[in-house]
Scaffold this motif. Structure first.
Motif, PDB file in Angstrom:
ATOM      1  N   MET A 151      20.843 -69.266 -14.276  1.00  0.00           N
ATOM      2  CA  MET A 151      21.813 -69.118 -15.373  1.00  0.00           C
ATOM      3  C   MET A 151      22.591 -67.805 -15.232  1.00  0.00           C
ATOM      4  O   MET A 151      23.800 -67.774 -15.470  1.00  0.00           O
ATOM      5  CB  MET A 151      21.100 -69.173 -16.729  1.00  0.00           C
ATOM      6  N   SER A 152      21.900 -66.757 -14.835  1.00  0.00           N
ATOM      7  CA  SER A 152      22.559 -65.476 -14.611  1.00  0.00           C
ATOM      8  C   SER A 152      23.581 -65.601 -13.484  1.00  0.00           C
ATOM      9  O   SER A 152      24.702 -65.103 -13.591  1.00  0.00           O
ATOM     10  CB  SER A 152      21.517 -64.414 -14.284  1.00  0.00           C
ATOM     11  N   GLN A 184      30.962 -67.768 -13.071  1.00  0.00           N
ATOM     12  CA  GLN A 184      31.988 -68.145 -14.053  1.00  0.00           C
ATOM     13  C   GLN A 184      32.895 -66.950 -14.351  1.00  0.00           C
ATOM     14  O   GLN A 184      34.110 -67.101 -14.423  1.00  0.00           O
ATOM     15  CB  GLN A 184      31.336 -68.657 -15.352  1.00  0.00           C
ATOM     16  N   GLN A 185      32.314 -65.776 -14.495  1.00  0.00           N
ATOM     17  CA  GLN A 185      33.104 -64.573 -14.729  1.00  0.00           C
ATOM     18  C   GLN A 185      33.991 -64.283 -13.517  1.00  0.00           C
ATOM     19  O   GLN A 185      35.165 -63.932 -13.651  1.00  0.00           O
ATOM     20  CB  GLN A 185      32.191 -63.381 -15.012  1.00  0.00           C
ATOM     21  N   ASN A 221      26.551 -67.592 -14.710  1.00  0.00           N
ATOM     22  CA  ASN A 221      27.403 -66.745 -15.559  1.00  0.00           C
ATOM     23  C   ASN A 221      28.235 -65.771 -14.728  1.00  0.00           C
ATOM     24  O   ASN A 221      29.411 -65.551 -15.004  1.00  0.00           O
ATOM     25  CB  ASN A 221      26.558 -65.993 -16.583  1.00  0.00           C
ATOM     26  N   GLU A 222      27.622 -65.192 -13.700  1.00  0.00           N
ATOM     27  CA  GLU A 222      28.352 -64.289 -12.813  1.00  0.00           C
ATOM     28  C   GLU A 222      29.482 -65.029 -12.088  1.00  0.00           C
ATOM     29  O   GLU A 222      30.608 -64.518 -11.986  1.00  0.00           O
ATOM     30  CB  GLU A 222      27.408 -63.676 -11.779  1.00  0.00           C
TER      31      GLU A 222
END
Length: 114
Positions: A21-22, A28-29, A25-26
């Motif tokens: 998930m981390s 996606q950013q 998220n990275e």
């Protein structure tokens, strides 16, 4: 009660899920930042295209100014050549144009038609 090996597997699975998930998220950013860079790049391209057009307009205007200034040399040489006789009190002219007064009495009869 859960055996230690099952608990360790659940902890590893939870840790792996958190790590994934981390990472998601990275990524996606990172994708959002790349989209922003792409948008800003397109804006920059449009700005440079407008700047290019402005520079072309300035270059065209500069050519016009250069031609006008080049003609002034010819005008001054012509004016200088008209007054070469020092003994003459008459002012030489290149072109003579008649000057008409604004009242209609000075207009020739054939052009004063109604």
């Amino acid at each position: 009660m859960i055996p230690d090996s099952a608990q360790a597997a659940a902890t590893r699975k939870k840790l792996a899920s958190t790590t994934k998930m981390s990472l998601i998220n990275e990524k996606q950013q990172e994708l959002d930042e790349l989209v922003q860079i792409k948008d800003l790049s397109e804006l920059l391209v449009r700005h440079f295209e407008q700047l290019t057009q402005s520079v072309h307009n300035l270059a065209d205007g500069s050519q016009g100014v250069s031609q006008v200034l080049g003609n002034w040399d010819y005008v001054f040489r012509t004016m200088g050549s008209m007054n070469t006789d020092p003994g003459s009190s008459e002012i030489n002219t290149i072109v003579k144009l008649p000057i008409l007064n604004c009242d209609s009495s000075n207009i020739p009869a054939d052009t004063n038609k109604e």
